[in-house]
Design an enzyme around this catalytic site. Structure first.
Site, PDB file in Angstrom:
ATOM      1  N   TYR A  32      -6.093  -8.645 -22.951  1.00 42.11           N
ATOM      2  CA  TYR A  32      -6.269  -7.282 -23.443  1.00 42.11           C
ATOM      3  C   TYR A  32      -6.931  -7.287 -24.812  1.00 42.11           C
ATOM      4  O   TYR A  32      -7.119  -8.351 -25.423  1.00 42.11           O
ATOM      5  CB  TYR A  32      -4.916  -6.554 -23.501  1.00 42.11           C
ATOM      6  CG  TYR A  32      -4.040  -6.962 -24.674  1.00 42.11           C
ATOM      7  CD1 TYR A  32      -3.433  -8.212 -24.726  1.00 42.11           C
ATOM      8  CD2 TYR A  32      -3.837  -6.102 -25.750  1.00 42.11           C
ATOM      9  CE1 TYR A  32      -2.648  -8.580 -25.808  1.00 42.11           C
ATOM     10  CE2 TYR A  32      -3.047  -6.457 -26.825  1.00 42.11           C
ATOM     11  CZ  TYR A  32      -2.454  -7.703 -26.855  1.00 42.11           C
ATOM     12  OH  TYR A  32      -1.685  -8.073 -27.925  1.00 42.11           O
ATOM     13  N   ARG A  51     -14.308 -11.243 -28.236  1.00 35.98           N
ATOM     14  CA  ARG A  51     -13.048 -11.977 -28.064  1.00 35.98           C
ATOM     15  C   ARG A  51     -12.513 -11.775 -26.644  1.00 35.98           C
ATOM     16  O   ARG A  51     -11.942 -12.713 -26.064  1.00 35.98           O
ATOM     17  CB  ARG A  51     -12.012 -11.533 -29.110  1.00 35.98           C
ATOM     18  CG  ARG A  51     -10.731 -12.383 -29.055  1.00 35.98           C
ATOM     19  CD  ARG A  51      -9.788 -12.084 -30.205  1.00 35.98           C
ATOM     20  NE  ARG A  51      -9.325 -10.700 -30.168  1.00 35.98           N
ATOM     21  CZ  ARG A  51      -8.597 -10.131 -31.120  1.00 35.98           C
ATOM     22  NH1 ARG A  51      -8.246 -10.827 -32.191  1.00 35.98           N
ATOM     23  NH2 ARG A  51      -8.213  -8.880 -31.018  1.00 35.98           N
ATOM     24  N   ARG A  99       1.214 -12.456  -3.385  1.00 36.47           N
ATOM     25  CA  ARG A  99       1.821 -13.186  -4.495  1.00 36.47           C
ATOM     26  C   ARG A  99       1.782 -14.700  -4.283  1.00 36.47           C
ATOM     27  O   ARG A  99       2.459 -15.245  -3.418  1.00 36.47           O
ATOM     28  CB  ARG A  99       3.273 -12.734  -4.714  1.00 36.47           C
ATOM     29  CG  ARG A  99       3.904 -13.390  -5.948  1.00 36.47           C
ATOM     30  CD  ARG A  99       5.318 -12.904  -6.198  1.00 36.47           C
ATOM     31  NE  ARG A  99       5.879 -13.600  -7.359  1.00 36.47           N
ATOM     32  CZ  ARG A  99       6.459 -14.786  -7.291  1.00 36.47           C
ATOM     33  NH1 ARG A  99       6.561 -15.411  -6.136  1.00 36.47           N
ATOM     34  NH2 ARG A  99       6.940 -15.355  -8.386  1.00 36.47           N
ATOM     35  N   LYS A 145      -5.771 -13.868 -25.910  1.00 35.59           N
ATOM     36  CA  LYS A 145      -5.072 -12.585 -26.088  1.00 35.59           C
ATOM     37  C   LYS A 145      -4.483 -12.163 -24.744  1.00 35.59           C
ATOM     38  O   LYS A 145      -4.955 -11.241 -24.070  1.00 35.59           O
ATOM     39  CB  LYS A 145      -6.016 -11.523 -26.673  1.00 35.59           C
ATOM     40  CG  LYS A 145      -5.265 -10.423 -27.391  1.00 35.59           C
ATOM     41  CD  LYS A 145      -6.156  -9.668 -28.319  1.00 35.59           C
ATOM     42  CE  LYS A 145      -5.498  -8.388 -28.817  1.00 35.59           C
ATOM     43  NZ  LYS A 145      -4.194  -8.573 -29.450  1.00 35.59           N
ATOM     44  N   GLU A 177       2.197 -16.846 -37.300  1.00 40.23           N
ATOM     45  CA  GLU A 177       1.591 -15.533 -37.537  1.00 40.23           C
ATOM     46  C   GLU A 177       2.653 -14.452 -37.369  1.00 40.23           C
ATOM     47  O   GLU A 177       3.835 -14.760 -37.145  1.00 40.23           O
ATOM     48  CB  GLU A 177       0.401 -15.298 -36.610  1.00 40.23           C
ATOM     49  CG  GLU A 177       0.720 -15.419 -35.136  1.00 40.23           C
ATOM     50  CD  GLU A 177      -0.512 -15.354 -34.237  1.00 40.23           C
ATOM     51  OE1 GLU A 177      -1.524 -14.745 -34.616  1.00 40.23           O
ATOM     52  OE2 GLU A 177      -0.434 -15.899 -33.117  1.00 40.23           O
ATOM     53  N   LEU A 201      -3.714 -16.298 -32.864  1.00 43.15           N
ATOM     54  CA  LEU A 201      -4.823 -15.480 -32.395  1.00 43.15           C
ATOM     55  C   LEU A 201      -5.860 -15.388 -33.522  1.00 43.15           C
ATOM     56  O   LEU A 201      -5.496 -15.184 -34.686  1.00 43.15           O
ATOM     57  CB  LEU A 201      -4.329 -14.076 -32.030  1.00 43.15           C
ATOM     58  CG  LEU A 201      -5.421 -13.199 -31.415  1.00 43.15           C
ATOM     59  CD1 LEU A 201      -5.697 -13.641 -29.971  1.00 43.15           C
ATOM     60  CD2 LEU A 201      -5.026 -11.739 -31.448  1.00 43.15           C
TER      61      LEU A 201
HETATM   62  N1  PMP Z   1      -1.911 -12.145 -34.026  1.00 42.30           N
HETATM   63  C1  PMP Z   1      -1.327 -11.576 -32.963  1.00 42.30           C
HETATM   64  C2  PMP Z   1      -0.268 -12.335 -32.223  1.00 42.30           C
HETATM   65  C3  PMP Z   1      -1.683 -10.283 -32.553  1.00 42.30           C
HETATM   66  O1  PMP Z   1      -1.098  -9.708 -31.468  1.00 42.30           O
HETATM   67  C4  PMP Z   1      -2.647  -9.562 -33.303  1.00 42.30           C
HETATM   68  C5  PMP Z   1      -3.006  -8.149 -32.925  1.00 42.30           C
HETATM   69  N2  PMP Z   1      -3.917  -8.114 -31.887  1.00 42.30           N
HETATM   70  C6  PMP Z   1      -3.256 -10.197 -34.400  1.00 42.30           C
HETATM   71  C7  PMP Z   1      -2.861 -11.489 -34.728  1.00 42.30           C
HETATM   72  C8  PMP Z   1      -4.303  -9.513 -35.203  1.00 42.30           C
HETATM   73  O2  PMP Z   1      -5.532  -9.457 -34.513  1.00 42.30           O
HETATM   74  P1  PMP Z   1      -6.579  -8.311 -34.782  1.00 42.30           P
HETATM   75  O3  PMP Z   1      -6.899  -8.372 -36.248  1.00 42.30           O
HETATM   76  O4  PMP Z   1      -7.766  -8.679 -33.952  1.00 42.30           O
HETATM   77  O5  PMP Z   1      -5.950  -7.031 -34.394  1.00 42.30           O
END
Ligand code: PMP
Length: 282
Positions: A32, A51, A99, A145, A177, A201
């Protein structure tokens, strides 16, 4: 009734539905994106869609739309909902099939998008937010993501139960993070954030903030940092498309620095907003 996009058509959110055999639902077999809307225009949607392509390539799933089709669809969704400020969420799953864990021999990716208003420029959270420290219990490909986010759901619920705004996730005392954000600290004027790897991410906002910091003459170090370093830092910050740049003023209830938004956080948030307004100017 808000309008959403599902598999090639716009429809009422109340009537939009997907099969119980969708692999997104059965396996979390999907990816997503969340892009920001400012003044009725998409911000950095090209970066989010790049991305998306990387995430889809990593899970070996076709993109049902071209980048140009996505851009057109997302802007049409913004217009249909008369969205001035907020977010567009989009998702692609491997589709509907009997499935079975392994990939189906033929399935058409399910794709959908919806829009939501959110205060971004005048976000009350800019006054400073709190984080709650939790272990990072995710898998080994956090750079994808993925929609499989049970670990983040649990982390963010722990934060919520502790009265905190965001989770600060760590592995053996080293910060990875936020639950849905990238985290940063400031030590002696230097901005520090974890380098990109499979462990986090690659935040679009993170990338933009690195550029803005360079432009503002703020020294940056991409290295790992510990929870202890965050607790004793001069400043702590979080970044994400849906929050821009927010000062983290308490960690598990204890103040970071003097407990007020710091200079670096304020400078970067202002620079981020100035850029957003420039890029979305009529
Ligand atoms: N880390 C994680 C785990 C996230 O879910 C997000 C939000 N998408 C981010 C970092 C920040 O990414 P972005 O700046 O692209 O929103």
């Amino acid at each position: 009734m808000p309008t959403c996009w599902l598999n090639g058509t716009f429809c009422d959110e109340s009537t939009a539905s997907v099969s119980i055999f969708d692999r997104g639902l059965l396996f979390g077999d999907g990816v997503y994106e969340v892009a920001t809307v400012v003044r009725g225009r998409l911000l950095d949607a090209d970066l989010h869609l790049a991305r998306l392509e990387r995430s889809l390539a990593a899970i070996r799933c076709d993109n049902p739309l071209t980048i140009a089709q996505w851009l057109e669809t997302m802007q049409a969704l913004v217009n249909a909902n008369a969205l001035d400020e907020g977010l567009v969420y989009l998702q692609v799953t491997r589709g509907v099939a009997e499935r079975d864990f392994a990939f189906p021999t033929s399935a058409t990716p399910t794709h959908f998008a919806f829009a939501r208003p959110k205060r971004l420029l005048q976000d009350p959270a800019a006054a400073g937010v709190s984080v709650h420290v939790v272990p990072d219990e995710r898998w080994a490909r956090c750079d994808i993501k993925s929609t499989a986010m049970l670990a983040q759901v649990l982390a963010k619920q722990s934060a919520r139960s502790a009265g905190a705004f965001e989770a600060m996730m760590h592995e053996d005392g080293v910060v990875t993070e936020g639950g849905s954000s990238n985290l940063w600290i400031v030590q002696g004027g230097t901005l520090i954030t974890r380098p990109l790897s499979h462990d986090i991410l690659a935040g679009i906002t993170r990338d933009v903030v690195l550029e803005l910091a360079a432009g503002a003459g703020i020294p940056v170090l991409e290295r790992t940092f510990t929870v202890h370093e965050a607790r004793t830092a001069d400043e702590c910050l979080m970044t994400s498309a849906s929050s821009f740049v927010l000062p983290v003023v308490t960690i598990d209830g204890a103040p970071v620095g003097d407990g007020a938004p710091g200079t670096v956080a304020r400078t970067l948030r202002e620079a981020y907003i100035e850029r957003a307004l420039r890029l979305t100017a009529p």
